[in-house]
Design a protein around this motif. Structure first.
Motif, PDB file in Angstrom:
ATOM      1  N   ALA A 129     -12.656  58.196  67.141  1.00 22.72           N
ATOM      2  CA  ALA A 129     -12.518  56.770  66.830  1.00 22.72           C
ATOM      3  C   ALA A 129     -11.311  56.193  67.538  1.00 22.72           C
ATOM      4  CB  ALA A 129     -12.409  56.567  65.319  1.00 22.72           C
ATOM      5  N   PHE A 130     -10.183  56.930  67.529  1.00 22.65           N
ATOM      6  CA  PHE A 130      -9.030  56.541  68.335  1.00 22.65           C
ATOM      7  C   PHE A 130      -8.113  57.732  68.520  1.00 22.65           C
ATOM      8  CE2 PHE A 130      -7.584  55.263  64.006  1.00 22.65           C
ATOM      9  CZ  PHE A 130      -6.390  55.971  63.916  1.00 22.65           C
ATOM     10  N   ASP A 131      -7.306  57.661  69.578  1.00 21.39           N
ATOM     11  CA  ASP A 131      -6.301  58.675  69.906  1.00 21.39           C
ATOM     12  C   ASP A 131      -5.034  57.897  70.243  1.00 21.39           C
ATOM     13  OD1 ASP A 131      -4.683  60.668  70.967  1.00 21.39           O
ATOM     14  OD2 ASP A 131      -6.300  61.632  72.092  1.00 21.39           O
ATOM     15  N   TYR A 132      -4.098  57.860  69.295  1.00 22.06           N
ATOM     16  CA  TYR A 132      -2.925  56.977  69.397  1.00 22.06           C
ATOM     17  C   TYR A 132      -1.654  57.804  69.390  1.00 22.06           C
ATOM     18  CZ  TYR A 132       0.823  53.920  67.672  1.00 22.06           C
ATOM     19  OH  TYR A 132       2.014  53.270  67.506  1.00 22.06           O
ATOM     20  N   THR A 133      -0.719  57.442  70.255  1.00 17.25           N
ATOM     21  CA  THR A 133       0.605  58.045  70.253  1.00 17.25           C
ATOM     22  C   THR A 133       1.639  56.926  70.211  1.00 17.25           C
ATOM     23  OG1 THR A 133      -0.137  59.961  71.528  1.00 17.25           O
ATOM     24  CG2 THR A 133       2.225  59.533  71.466  1.00 17.25           C
ATOM     25  N   GLY A 134       2.533  56.984  69.221  1.00 12.52           N
ATOM     26  CA  GLY A 134       3.547  55.951  69.114  1.00 12.52           C
ATOM     27  C   GLY A 134       4.114  55.877  67.719  1.00 12.52           C
ATOM     28  N   PRO A 135       4.851  54.793  67.426  1.00 12.83           N
ATOM     29  CA  PRO A 135       5.471  54.656  66.108  1.00 12.83           C
ATOM     30  C   PRO A 135       4.448  54.332  65.023  1.00 12.83           C
ATOM     31  CG  PRO A 135       5.876  52.702  67.455  1.00 12.83           C
ATOM     32  CD  PRO A 135       5.215  53.698  68.347  1.00 12.83           C
ATOM     33  N   LEU A 136       4.720  54.816  63.818  1.00 10.94           N
ATOM     34  CA  LEU A 136       3.905  54.519  62.640  1.00 10.94           C
ATOM     35  C   LEU A 136       4.768  53.704  61.681  1.00 10.94           C
ATOM     36  CD1 LEU A 136       2.244  58.023  62.024  1.00 10.94           C
ATOM     37  CD2 LEU A 136       1.333  56.097  63.347  1.00 10.94           C
ATOM     38  N   GLY A 137       4.445  52.441  61.531  1.00  9.49           N
ATOM     39  CA  GLY A 137       5.227  51.570  60.668  1.00  9.49           C
ATOM     40  C   GLY A 137       4.725  51.558  59.245  1.00  9.49           C
ATOM     41  N   THR A 171       9.056  54.690  53.037  1.00  8.23           N
ATOM     42  CA  THR A 171       9.168  55.233  51.676  1.00  8.23           C
ATOM     43  C   THR A 171       8.306  56.472  51.505  1.00  8.23           C
ATOM     44  OG1 THR A 171       9.628  53.034  50.771  1.00  8.23           O
ATOM     45  CG2 THR A 171       8.862  54.725  49.234  1.00  8.23           C
ATOM     46  N   VAL A 172       7.120  56.449  52.085  1.00  3.77           N
ATOM     47  CA  VAL A 172       6.185  57.568  51.964  1.00  3.77           C
ATOM     48  C   VAL A 172       6.738  58.830  52.629  1.00  3.77           C
ATOM     49  CG1 VAL A 172       3.870  58.375  52.578  1.00  3.77           C
ATOM     50  CG2 VAL A 172       4.204  56.013  51.827  1.00  3.77           C
ATOM     51  N   THR A 173       7.350  58.668  53.796  1.00  2.00           N
ATOM     52  CA  THR A 173       7.827  59.831  54.556  1.00  2.00           C
ATOM     53  C   THR A 173       9.244  60.246  54.195  1.00  2.00           C
ATOM     54  OG1 THR A 173       8.729  58.470  56.351  1.00  2.00           O
ATOM     55  CG2 THR A 173       6.409  59.143  56.523  1.00  2.00           C
ATOM     56  N   GLY A 174      10.054  59.292  53.696  1.00  2.00           N
ATOM     57  CA  GLY A 174      11.463  59.570  53.470  1.00  2.00           C
ATOM     58  C   GLY A 174      12.286  59.509  54.738  1.00  2.00           C
ATOM     59  N   HIS A 175      11.730  58.949  55.827  1.00  2.00           N
ATOM     60  CA  HIS A 175      12.421  58.825  57.106  1.00  2.00           C
ATOM     61  C   HIS A 175      12.371  57.374  57.577  1.00  2.00           C
ATOM     62  CE1 HIS A 175      12.867  63.188  57.908  1.00  2.00           C
ATOM     63  NE2 HIS A 175      11.724  63.295  57.239  1.00  2.00           N
ATOM     64  N   ASP A 176      13.429  56.939  58.249  1.00  2.00           N
ATOM     65  CA  ASP A 176      13.496  55.563  58.734  1.00  2.00           C
ATOM     66  C   ASP A 176      12.489  55.295  59.839  1.00  2.00           C
ATOM     67  OD1 ASP A 176      15.528  54.955  56.962  1.00  2.00           O
ATOM     68  OD2 ASP A 176      17.127  55.426  58.403  1.00  2.00           O
ATOM     69  N   ALA A 177      12.168  56.299  60.628  1.00  2.00           N
ATOM     70  CA  ALA A 177      11.226  56.107  61.737  1.00  2.00           C
ATOM     71  C   ALA A 177      10.365  57.349  61.890  1.00  2.00           C
ATOM     72  CB  ALA A 177      11.976  55.822  63.038  1.00  2.00           C
ATOM     73  N   THR A 178       9.096  57.125  62.149  1.00  2.00           N
ATOM     74  CA  THR A 178       8.155  58.219  62.398  1.00  2.00           C
ATOM     75  C   THR A 178       7.333  57.882  63.634  1.00  2.00           C
ATOM     76  OG1 THR A 178       7.967  58.808  60.051  1.00  2.00           O
ATOM     77  CG2 THR A 178       6.191  59.527  61.508  1.00  2.00           C
ATOM     78  N   GLN A 179       7.321  58.804  64.577  1.00  2.00           N
ATOM     79  CA  GLN A 179       6.439  58.690  65.728  1.00  2.00           C
ATOM     80  C   GLN A 179       5.519  59.903  65.736  1.00  2.00           C
ATOM     81  OE1 GLN A 179       7.929  57.321  69.469  1.00  2.00           O
ATOM     82  NE2 GLN A 179       9.871  56.634  68.571  1.00  2.00           N
ATOM     83  N   ALA A 180       4.297  59.700  66.162  1.00  2.00           N
ATOM     84  CA  ALA A 180       3.320  60.784  66.092  1.00  2.00           C
ATOM     85  C   ALA A 180       2.167  60.521  67.035  1.00  2.00           C
ATOM     86  CB  ALA A 180       2.793  60.934  64.664  1.00  2.00           C
ATOM     87  N   ARG A 181       1.458  61.588  67.347  1.00  2.00           N
ATOM     88  CA  ARG A 181       0.135  61.464  67.940  1.00  2.00           C
ATOM     89  C   ARG A 181      -0.859  61.596  66.805  1.00  2.00           C
ATOM     90  NH1 ARG A 181      -3.080  65.278  72.394  1.00  2.00           N
ATOM     91  NH2 ARG A 181      -4.976  63.972  72.446  1.00  2.00           N
TER      92      ARG A 181
END
Length: 320
Positions: A40-48, A52-62
């Protein structure tokens, strides 16, 4: 009278299960062998929207969203593979067996599941449970099931609903995600909550020690508990299998994005209407809704809430 999907704010049942992976290419090969080859999609980049869910200020992922190449009404959901790129992937929670708070498994409906299971075993995949048949209360529903392990330790169940699939004109093999299992503190409380989100039917409801699972508990130093399991179904998507243990097991939710199964998502035809419905029944979002735009007019919109056990669940609208 409104159609059922509008009564529940366009919520569409289980949309996908999130799976943390350490090697995306290896996982794509593995899940491709399970029939998930429709990207359906293949995305690499920031996840906004997930601070609160992750406990991290910034998350980037594929993130690769996969659907089955051969879905049926018994397996209508997909998987979302996540490989975090801006920090180490959290490990699978230590001591996880099955049914503790957290996500237990990916369950795939497979026609002629025994033969499919044996082909994967012959290819070298790790066996967690040999094929066995079970009769599920209270309707004497007949199913066959087995388990293997994915490259990062996630439990993958193959199930064949022998009582339900008779007459379906589909070839042998996997047919998409049938349900997600997750541990809860109170089955009755969980059932009431998810019924309010459109999971209004129940296929089975039974309790006891599931003996084929006993080795999983003994391996982590626990006596096999009694487990109440039920299957809550939506007419629009995949199903939910809450599991209540007696005695209660340790918390195995782990950090967002950890290796193995870490979350599930409920689909929405329209995310805005879904959020308005959640608000109307007193379900608050965790963070703000977020939208990711991709090439070709595709988009991925999502928002998170907590269920009664504090499990983070997303609501997703994917246009691909």
């Amino acid at each position: 009278m409104n159609a059922p999907e509008f009564r529940f704010g366009t919520l569409l049942g289980l949309d996908h299960i999130g799976i943390g992976v350490s090697d995306m290419e290896a996982s794509l090969v593995f899940y491709g062998a399970l029939g998930f080859v429709d990207v359906a999609f293949d995305y690499t980049g920031p996840l906004g929207g997930i601070e609160t869910v992750t406990g991290h200020d910034a998350t980037q992922a594929r993130v690769v969203f996969l659907r089955s190449s051969n879905p049926t009404v018994l397996g209508r959901s997909g998987i979302k593979l996540v490989q975090i790129t801006n920090r180490p992937q959290p490990p699978l929670p230590d001591g996880f067996a099955y049914g503790e708070p957290g996500i237990c498994e990916v369950c795939i409906h497979v026609k002629s599941y025994e033969e499919f299971h044996e082909r994967l075993v012959a290819a070298g995949h790790t066996v967690l449970m040999d094929p066995n048949d079970q009769i599920l209360e209270p309707y004497d529903t007949h199913c066959g099931l087995s388990y293997i392990q994915d490259p990062d330790g996630a439990k993958i169940e193959f199930i064949e609903w022998r009582s339900l699939e008779s007459g379906w004109p589909y070839p042998d093999g996997p047919q998409g995600v049938n349900h997600v299992a997750f541990g809860v503190g109170s089955s009755d409380r969980t059932e009431a909550f998810y019924r309010s989100l459109g999971f209004t039917a129940k296929l089975f409801d039974m309790a006891g020690v599931n003996e084929p699972m006993n080795p999983w508990f003994l391996e982590v130093g626990r006596q096999p508990p009694s487990q109440r399991m039920m299957l809550l179904m939506s007419p629009h998507g995949g199903s939910l299998e809450p599991v209540e243990q007696t005695p209660a097991g340790p918390d195995m939710r782990g950090e967002w994005g950890h290796l193995g199964t870490f979350e599930f998502s409920i689909g929405a035809r329209n995310l805005d209407l879904a959020i308005a419905y959640l608000d109307s029944i007193g379900v608050e979002l965790v963070g703000a809704p977020h939208e990711i735009l991709m090439d070709g007019g595709r988009s991925w919109r999502y928002a998170y809430f907590r269920d009664p056990d504090g499990l983070y669940v997303s609501v997703t609208e994917v246009r691909a």
